[in-house]
Design a protein around this motif. Structure first.
Motif, mmCIF file in Angstrom:
data_model
loop_
_atom_site.group_PDB
_atom_site.id
_atom_site.type_symbol
_atom_site.label_atom_id
_atom_site.label_comp_id
_atom_site.label_asym_id
_atom_site.label_seq_id
_atom_site.Cartn_x
_atom_site.Cartn_y
_atom_site.Cartn_z
ATOM 1 N N GLY A 1 -50.852 -50.567 -10.612
ATOM 2 C CA GLY A 1 -50.262 -49.276 -10.967
ATOM 3 C C GLY A 1 -49.926 -48.443 -9.744
ATOM 4 N N GLU A 2 -50.749 -48.525 -8.708
ATOM 5 C CA GLU A 2 -50.474 -47.774 -7.478
ATOM 6 C C GLU A 2 -49.245 -48.334 -6.765
ATOM 7 O OE1 GLU A 2 -53.650 -47.238 -4.784
ATOM 8 O OE2 GLU A 2 -55.041 -46.431 -6.277
ATOM 9 N N ILE A 3 -49.073 -49.652 -6.819
ATOM 10 C CA ILE A 3 -47.888 -50.248 -6.186
ATOM 11 C C ILE A 3 -46.630 -49.785 -6.910
ATOM 12 C CG2 ILE A 3 -46.728 -52.416 -5.651
ATOM 13 C CD1 ILE A 3 -49.460 -53.725 -5.435
ATOM 14 N N ALA A 4 -46.697 -49.707 -8.234
ATOM 15 C CA ALA A 4 -45.546 -49.220 -8.993
ATOM 16 C C ALA A 4 -45.231 -47.773 -8.623
ATOM 17 C CB ALA A 4 -45.828 -49.346 -10.491
ATOM 18 N N ARG A 5 -46.281 -46.969 -8.417
ATOM 19 C CA ARG A 5 -46.066 -45.578 -8.016
ATOM 20 C C ARG A 5 -45.461 -45.515 -6.622
ATOM 21 N NH1 ARG A 5 -49.846 -41.863 -5.456
ATOM 22 N NH2 ARG A 5 -49.046 -39.737 -5.602
ATOM 23 N N LEU A 6 -45.900 -46.398 -5.721
ATOM 24 C CA LEU A 6 -45.335 -46.427 -4.376
ATOM 25 C C LEU A 6 -43.844 -46.745 -4.430
ATOM 26 C CD1 LEU A 6 -45.757 -46.385 -1.276
ATOM 27 C CD2 LEU A 6 -46.188 -48.847 -1.429
ATOM 28 N N ALA A 7 -43.456 -47.670 -5.310
ATOM 29 C CA ALA A 7 -42.038 -48.011 -5.438
ATOM 30 C C ALA A 7 -41.225 -46.792 -5.863
ATOM 31 C CB ALA A 7 -41.866 -49.143 -6.451
ATOM 32 N N VAL A 8 -41.783 -45.991 -6.770
ATOM 33 C CA VAL A 8 -41.099 -44.760 -7.207
ATOM 34 C C VAL A 8 -40.928 -43.812 -6.025
ATOM 35 C CG1 VAL A 8 -41.292 -42.714 -8.663
ATOM 36 C CG2 VAL A 8 -41.879 -44.968 -9.587
ATOM 37 N N LEU A 9 -41.957 -43.685 -5.211
ATOM 38 C CA LEU A 9 -41.887 -42.777 -4.063
ATOM 39 C C LEU A 9 -40.891 -43.271 -3.016
ATOM 40 C CD1 LEU A 9 -45.683 -41.925 -3.666
ATOM 41 C CD2 LEU A 9 -43.864 -40.379 -4.441
ATOM 42 N N ILE A 10 -40.810 -44.578 -2.815
ATOM 43 C CA ILE A 10 -39.829 -45.109 -1.859
ATOM 44 C C ILE A 10 -38.418 -44.796 -2.343
ATOM 45 C CG2 ILE A 10 -38.865 -47.235 -0.887
ATOM 46 C CD1 ILE A 10 -41.695 -48.395 -0.881
ATOM 47 N N GLU A 11 -38.182 -44.972 -3.634
ATOM 48 C CA GLU A 11 -36.851 -44.666 -4.180
ATOM 49 C C GLU A 11 -36.555 -43.180 -4.039
ATOM 50 O OE1 GLU A 11 -33.613 -43.569 -6.480
ATOM 51 O OE2 GLU A 11 -35.652 -42.891 -6.969
ATOM 52 N N ARG A 12 -37.572 -42.340 -4.234
ATOM 53 C CA ARG A 12 -37.367 -40.896 -4.104
ATOM 54 C C ARG A 12 -37.080 -40.526 -2.656
ATOM 55 N NH1 ARG A 12 -41.990 -37.348 -6.662
ATOM 56 N NH2 ARG A 12 -41.379 -38.677 -8.434
ATOM 57 N N ALA A 13 -37.763 -41.188 -1.713
ATOM 58 C CA ALA A 13 -37.502 -40.929 -0.293
ATOM 59 C C ALA A 13 -36.069 -41.305 0.052
ATOM 60 C CB ALA A 13 -38.492 -41.710 0.568
ATOM 61 N N ARG A 14 -35.589 -42.396 -0.511
ATOM 62 C CA ARG A 14 -34.211 -42.794 -0.254
ATOM 63 C C ARG A 14 -33.232 -41.770 -0.828
ATOM 64 N NH1 ARG A 14 -30.882 -47.286 -3.537
ATOM 65 N NH2 ARG A 14 -31.470 -45.740 -5.096
ATOM 66 N N SER A 15 -33.496 -41.298 -2.054
ATOM 67 C CA SER A 15 -32.554 -40.387 -2.720
ATOM 68 C C SER A 15 -32.478 -39.035 -2.025
ATOM 69 C CB SER A 15 -32.963 -40.203 -4.184
ATOM 70 O OG SER A 15 -34.215 -39.546 -4.290
ATOM 71 N N THR A 16 -33.520 -38.644 -1.274
ATOM 72 C CA THR A 16 -33.505 -37.356 -0.568
ATOM 73 C C THR A 16 -33.212 -37.507 0.920
ATOM 74 O OG1 THR A 16 -35.910 -37.476 -0.283
ATOM 75 C CG2 THR A 16 -35.093 -36.303 -2.220
ATOM 76 N N ASP A 17 -32.905 -38.726 1.342
ATOM 77 C CA ASP A 17 -32.640 -38.994 2.761
ATOM 78 C C ASP A 17 -31.246 -38.475 3.121
ATOM 79 O OD1 ASP A 17 -32.393 -39.905 5.308
ATOM 80 O OD2 ASP A 17 -32.510 -42.038 4.814
ATOM 81 N N ARG A 18 -31.194 -37.494 3.975
ATOM 82 C CA ARG A 18 -29.910 -36.909 4.372
ATOM 83 C C ARG A 18 -29.401 -37.476 5.698
ATOM 84 N NH1 ARG A 18 -31.998 -30.655 3.408
ATOM 85 N NH2 ARG A 18 -32.357 -30.844 1.147
ATOM 86 N N ASP A 19 -30.240 -38.277 6.360
ATOM 87 C CA ASP A 19 -29.886 -38.753 7.694
ATOM 88 C C ASP A 19 -29.644 -40.250 7.758
ATOM 89 O OD1 ASP A 19 -30.292 -36.114 8.661
ATOM 90 O OD2 ASP A 19 -32.449 -36.506 8.744
ATOM 91 N N GLY A 20 -29.750 -40.967 6.628
ATOM 92 C CA GLY A 20 -29.526 -42.409 6.622
ATOM 93 C C GLY A 20 -30.528 -43.165 7.459
ATOM 94 N N ARG B 1 -38.179 -26.858 -4.560
ATOM 95 C CA ARG B 1 -38.922 -28.103 -4.353
ATOM 96 C C ARG B 1 -39.569 -28.078 -2.978
ATOM 97 N NH1 ARG B 1 -34.406 -29.819 -7.290
ATOM 98 N NH2 ARG B 1 -34.951 -31.010 -9.175
ATOM 99 N N PHE B 2 -40.670 -28.795 -2.859
ATOM 100 C CA PHE B 2 -41.287 -28.959 -1.549
ATOM 101 C C PHE B 2 -40.398 -29.859 -0.693
ATOM 102 C CE2 PHE B 2 -45.207 -28.023 -4.045
ATOM 103 C CZ PHE B 2 -45.619 -26.907 -3.326
ATOM 104 N N THR B 3 -40.468 -29.641 0.596
ATOM 105 C CA THR B 3 -39.614 -30.405 1.504
ATOM 106 C C THR B 3 -40.222 -31.750 1.878
ATOM 107 O OG1 THR B 3 -40.603 -29.265 3.400
ATOM 108 C CG2 THR B 3 -38.580 -28.322 2.478
ATOM 109 N N LYS B 4 -41.505 -31.954 1.547
ATOM 110 C CA LYS B 4 -42.167 -33.202 1.901
ATOM 111 C C LYS B 4 -42.562 -33.955 0.637
ATOM 112 C CE LYS B 4 -43.884 -31.513 6.350
ATOM 113 N NZ LYS B 4 -45.067 -31.265 7.213
ATOM 114 N N LEU B 5 -42.357 -35.252 0.687
ATOM 115 C CA LEU B 5 -42.593 -36.102 -0.470
ATOM 116 C C LEU B 5 -44.072 -36.097 -0.869
ATOM 117 C CD1 LEU B 5 -40.950 -38.106 -2.249
ATOM 118 C CD2 LEU B 5 -41.770 -39.925 -0.740
#
Length: 654
Positions: free
Chosen positions: A224-243, A338-342
């Protein structure tokens, strides 16, 4: 012909006709739980199961478990906690070839037996018995009943997956050794790659993993924690403004998982003023809401917590931009804060809840009022309720949630408050640890006399749209109690019938309850429910079996008992239409004619005036039977002969 209870349109008021009485316009309690996309909890659960299936990585032993389930009808799953046994169990049932019955969970009562009720087995059902947290005495008691339970399971072509307690001491009985399969932990890397791939993050197998991610997976965290990590990685990508790329997304996500608590502890320690902390906690509770709502909520939190108001002149105070920057947050172009940090928002909520426990009660009072903040949207309110219930359930503070439900349903009727109450109960019912406690509380409420209409509507909604998804038998019982005690309108009865009509097994169980209740004839609603449940077409429909319910001796006896009590306590105009529907079906389906007529006659045999009334109803109905008039006339003659035999006037039919 019209059914005793009318049709129902989800999400809107509906006209409902109860026999020959008044016409009621009823509110649909299920609409309280429909989300902003128009989805009910039942549909959301289906979507979640589909998402789970798409991301599922079969663990070692899954193939063997599937073979045992398909060939033996039952499999006992063993494995280490955190390895995804519950998910594997659901996937085993979902992937059954040719399965026709519904999925539902068995709930053995740890305080009384029998623990396994064969009445909970329907034709082709997919059953899950999760004993992963059960104590050993309960598991031993279940084993003692499992053989007899499996006999019914086999007869009804149903399938059962049992998740075993991992900490048990006593070995599984020898009789069940061939059903036992131990499954391993799925590859954490495969779980992560599959989830990321479905989210559009293609990290090829040939690329080496970033070292921090490889180190994290090497520790074998729960699936379950790995699944949550995958969600956070996708969220980090979606908020990445610098590529920045995959390694940086992973680093940010791992920081959110592993070290965010330390960041929040430092942030709170450095912001000691009441307004700063109020804004910090409010932002975490209303994350994603409009800045105006967050501002209003923070001011309300200061009042609730007893902090003094800011007495500086308005123009000398910091503006919202500066105040949000102080807590590492910002308002986007649309005003959403929103907070600026994931990963900040859950960490902030957890910090205040765990490390400042004296704030828990005032926070509950704040939530009770905050759901009415004018700038909050429906999704914002739902998230606020979910976030608060998450904290309460994490630490077992269920009474705080029950108190909120009581408070919201005691106020003047307001659909936003009723929705908040319903969503609170939804979260409680879906909790793996405390779900049973909430089901018990709803049972206690459902048996209260004088229950408020507002609380009743909330209970009807959560029973039909939440509890019925995984625990339909318990939903049935609670809706029945609510229907019996509802003095005005028939919403609970209507919703109960809608649930029961969807499943032969539930119809059978409801007929059992009604027959037992009608013997004492202390609940007038039972007669109406019986009439609403005895549509002859449903009783003769075989479904996936080779016979309908009417052909089952137990059901037939319950129908006779039910008709007998209805004839005794109900005026004839209340049951005439249902009798006519039985006559019409007997006319059109001659293979069921004898059974249908005999049940009616056996139910009325002790009262000559009822036999006479049946004949009058049939005689008046025949000319109105449409194209089947000749058959109808013959049916009336047959009925007349049977009545004479029942009264001893004629020994045998010619």
């Amino acid at each position: 012909m019209t059914d005793t209870f009318g049709t129902h349109v989800s999400g809107a008021p509906t006209a409902m006709h109860s026999g020959s009485g008044n016409l009621f316009v009823t509110f649909d309690p299920g609409s309280l739980l429909v989300d902003s996309r128009g989805k009910t909890p039942r549909k959301v659960a289906e979507d979640e199961l589909l998402r789970l299936h798409q991301r599922f990585v079969p663990p070692e032993g899954f193939g063997a478990a599937r073979e045992v389930l398909e060939t033996r009808g039952t499999v006992l799953l063993d494995g280490v906690p955190g390895g995804g046994r519950d998910t594997a169990a659901r996937m085993l049932l979902r992937q059954l070839p040719g399965s026709t019955g519904p999925f539902h969970e068995l709930v053995p009562d740890a305080e009384k037996g029998p623990y396994l009720d064969p009445g909970q087995i329907g034709d082709g059902d997919q059953l899950l018995l999760n004993l992963s947290t059960a104590e050993e005495p309960l598991w031993n008691a279940v084993q003692d009943e499992l053989s007899a339970f499996r006999a019914t399971l086999t007869a009804r072509r149903a399938h059962l997956v049992v998740v075993l307690p991992h900490h048990r001491v006593t070995r599984t009985h020898n009789a069940f050794a061939s059903f036992l399969v131990e499954i391993g932990r799925p590859s954490g890397l495969r779980v992560l790659r599959r989830s990321l791939g479905l989210d559009g993050i293609e990290h090829t197998l040939t690329e080496p993993l970033p070292e921090p991610l490889a180190d994290y997976l090497a520790k074998e965290p729960p699936v379950g924690e790995i699944a949550r990590l995958a969600v956070l990685i996708e969220r980090a990508r979606s908020t990445d403004r610098d590529g920045r790329g995959f390694p940086e997304w992973c680093g940010e996500a791992l920081t959110a998982v592993m070290v965010r608590d330390r960041d929040i502890t430092r942030l709170v320690a450095e912001r000691r003023e009441g307004p700063q902390r109020a804004l910090l906690l409010t932002t975490a509770m209303l994350h994603g809401a409009h800045a105006d709502a967050v501002h209003q909520g923070a001011a309300a939190m200061l009042r609730t917590m007893g902090s003094p108001a800011d007495d500086r002149p308005l123009l000398e105070r910091a503006d919202l931009v500066e105040r949000f920057q102080e807590i590492d947050a910002e308002a986007g172009a649309g005003g959403a804060v929103r907070f600026t940090k994931l990963g900040y928002e859950p960490a902030v909520r957890a910090h205040f809840w765990h490390h400042m426990p004296e704030l828990r009660d005032p926070l509950g009072s704040w939530v009770a009022d905050a759901v009415t903040l004018p700038r909050l949207g429906s999704d914002d309110r739902d998230e606020l309720v979910r976030r608060f219930t998450e904290q309460c359930l994490r630490t077992g503070h269920t009474e705080a949630l029950v108190g909120l439900v009581s408070r919201w349903t005691s106020a003047p009727r307001d659909n936003d408050l009723l929705r908040a109450a319903a969503k609170t109960l939804e979260s409680g019912l879906r909790d793996e640890v405390y779900g049973r406690r909430f089901r018990q509380k709803i049972y206690d409420w459902s048996r209260e006399e004088g229950l408020s209409a507002r609380l009743r509507d909330v209970l009807i909604g959560v029973c039909s749209e939440v509890m019925a998804v995984r625990h339909p038998d318990e939903a049935l019982v609670r809706l029945h109690h609510l229907a019996r005690r509802q003095r005005h309108g028939s919403t609970a009865a209507e919703v109960l019938l809608r649930l029961v009509r969807s499943d032969h097994r539930l119809r059978r169980r409801m007929l059992d309850r009604l027959a037992d209740g009608l013997v004492g004839h202390s609940w007038p609603a039972d007669a109406e429910l019986f009439l609403g449940l005895t549509e002859p077409g449903a009783l003769i429909d075989p479904g996936t079996r080779n016979h309908g319910l009417l052909a089952e001796p137990g059901v037939r006896s319950r129908l006779v008992t039910g008709w007998s009590m209805v004839f005794r306590v109900h005026p004839h105009h209340g049951w005439t239409e249902r009798v006519e529907s039985w006559l019409l079906t007997a006319c059109r389906r001659p293979e069921h004619r004898e059974a249908l007529l005999d049940v009616l006659l056996e139910g009325s045999v002790t009262r000559g005036e009822i036999l006479g009334r049946l004949y009058v109803i049939a005689r008046d109905w025949a000319p109105r039977s449409g194209d089947a008039r000749e058959k109808a006339a013959a049916l009336v003659d047959t009925l007349f002969q049977k009545i004479n035999i029942a009264q001893g006037i004629q020994e045998t039919a010619p």
